[in-house]
Enzyme design. Structure first.
Site, short mmCIF file in Angstrom:
data_model
loop_
_atom_site.label_atom_id
_atom_site.label_comp_id
_atom_site.label_asym_id
_atom_site.label_seq_id
_atom_site.Cartn_x
_atom_site.Cartn_y
_atom_site.Cartn_z
CB CYS A 107 -0.92 -0.01 1.23
SG CYS A 107 -1.89 1.50 1.43
CB CYS A 150 -4.84 3.38 3.97
SG CYS A 150 -3.37 2.70 4.76
CB CYS A 208 -37.42 29.61 8.40
SG CYS A 208 -36.72 27.96 8.66
CB CYS A 212 -28.75 42.32 5.93
SG CYS A 212 -30.33 42.25 6.83
CB CYS A 269 0.34 31.31 -0.50
SG CYS A 269 -0.77 31.43 -1.91
CB CYS A 283 -18.68 27.66 -0.86
SG CYS A 283 -17.56 29.06 -0.65
CB CYS A 285 -3.90 42.14 -2.74
SG CYS A 285 -5.36 42.87 -1.97
#
Length: 331
Positions: free
Chosen positions: A2, A28, A111, A124, A188, A196, A219
């Protein structure tokens, strides 16, 4: 053997995967899937390549029904979070998804979970406020540092210092608002949300493309904070004023390097030959003829490559400097 645990296994201990041809032992893969699902890294990729494992393979390899249900829940939430029209109920312990496509003009949502019925705002995503506009809700210190909820009054000063230090390391995804932690060591700044899949900049918290760090946004690919406004403006002015000299210097170096370098490279490549048996089968005259023909062909092709490189690269750089950078300066 493996490739994960490096132990010899019988052939039947290596299950086949529908996503790729890599093989690992059953134990595994089970442990790998347990960790991935527990950390909500769904969809789960192969431990050897980026290919996503098929849900049928995940159900077959996961023995616990609770983990299989959690995998299905995370997979569903991942799909819903990626949908820009989905809104989540803000009521405590609800997290019910409401499909709210086309509700921008009528932002009052309800809901649909049985027993909840919470009304909230489409824009919002907070409880419904009929008497006023949407208000920005700042990130509570208790959300950035959960341990602050347990602090005693005499520990508040120390707790606030810790909260300020840790708040720099914990931020929210600009798309799904998932909490993401990063070591603030200047590494980085190109982040990828595991919930997402949003690609965003750690410094400005905006969804980005691959050219974000080349744009005059301030940036940087590495660093703890973006450039200041003064430094950014000075850098852009330097680019506008020094672009003709730098582009001319780069073109002046690239033209002779490409024109002369390609024939030299091709001549050395042909002279070295690929396999030794082929080189030994050619006589000295044949080798000299092949090297000469490759160099002459390269001398004919290299000016074309040089012209295409300079003719395409120089206008692109000028367009960027005197288009994007100048517009940024004007703003």
């Amino acid at each position: 053997e493996c490739p994960l645990c490096l132990l010899p296994q019988p052939p039947e201990a290596f299950p086949t995967l529908a996503s790729c041809t890599h093989r690992s032992c059953w134990a595994c893969l089970e442990q790998y899937l347990r960790l991935a699902v527990s950390e909500s890294r769904v969809p789960v990729s192969c431990p050897h390549c980026p290919a996503a494992l098929q849900p049928s393979d995940v159900h077959r390899l996961l023995p616990e029904p609770a983990l299989r249900d959690k995998y299905e829940e995370f997979l569903l939430r991942r799909l819903l979070v990626a949908d820009p029209g989905t809104r989540w109920c803000p009521a405590p312990d609800c997290s019910y998804a409401v499909f709210a496509h086309g509700c921008a003009e009528c932002p009052r949502l309800t809901c649909g979970r049985e027993g909840c019925g919470t009304e909230f705002c489409y824009h919002c995503r907070q409880p419904w406020h009929p008497d006023g506009p949407c208000a920005l809700v700042p990130l509570a210190p208790s959300l950035a540092t959960p341990t602050a909820q347990l602090a005693q009054p005499e520990e508040l000063a120390h707790g606030e210092a810790l909260a300020q230090a840790e708040a720099e390391d914990i931020k929210v995804c600009p798309r799904c608002s998932a909490f993401i932690m990063k070591i603030n060591d200047g590494s980085c700044n190109r982040m990828n949300c595991t919930v997402c899949g949003c690609l965003f900049c750690w410094l400005c918290l905006r969804e980005i493309s691959d050219v974000h760090f080349l744009s005059p946004s301030g940036c940087t690919f590495w660093g703890k904070r973006p450039w200041s406004r003064t430094r950014r403006i000075l850098w852009q002015l330097g680019m506008v004023l020094g672009a003709p000299m730098v582009i001319s210097l780069a073109a002046g170096v690239a033209v002779p390097v490409i024109t002369i370098g390609i024939p030299i490279y091709m001549g050395r490549k042909v002279l070295a030959g690929s396999p030794g048996s082929r080189r030994s089968s050619l006589s000295g005259c044949q080798q000299c003829l092949s090297v000469t023909s490759s160099v002459l062909l390269s001398l004919f092709v290299s000016p074309i490559i040089t012209a295409l490189t300079v003719g395409v690269g120089v206008p692109l750089m000028l367009t960027y400097v005197y288009g994007t950078v100048v517009l940024s300066l004007c703003r």
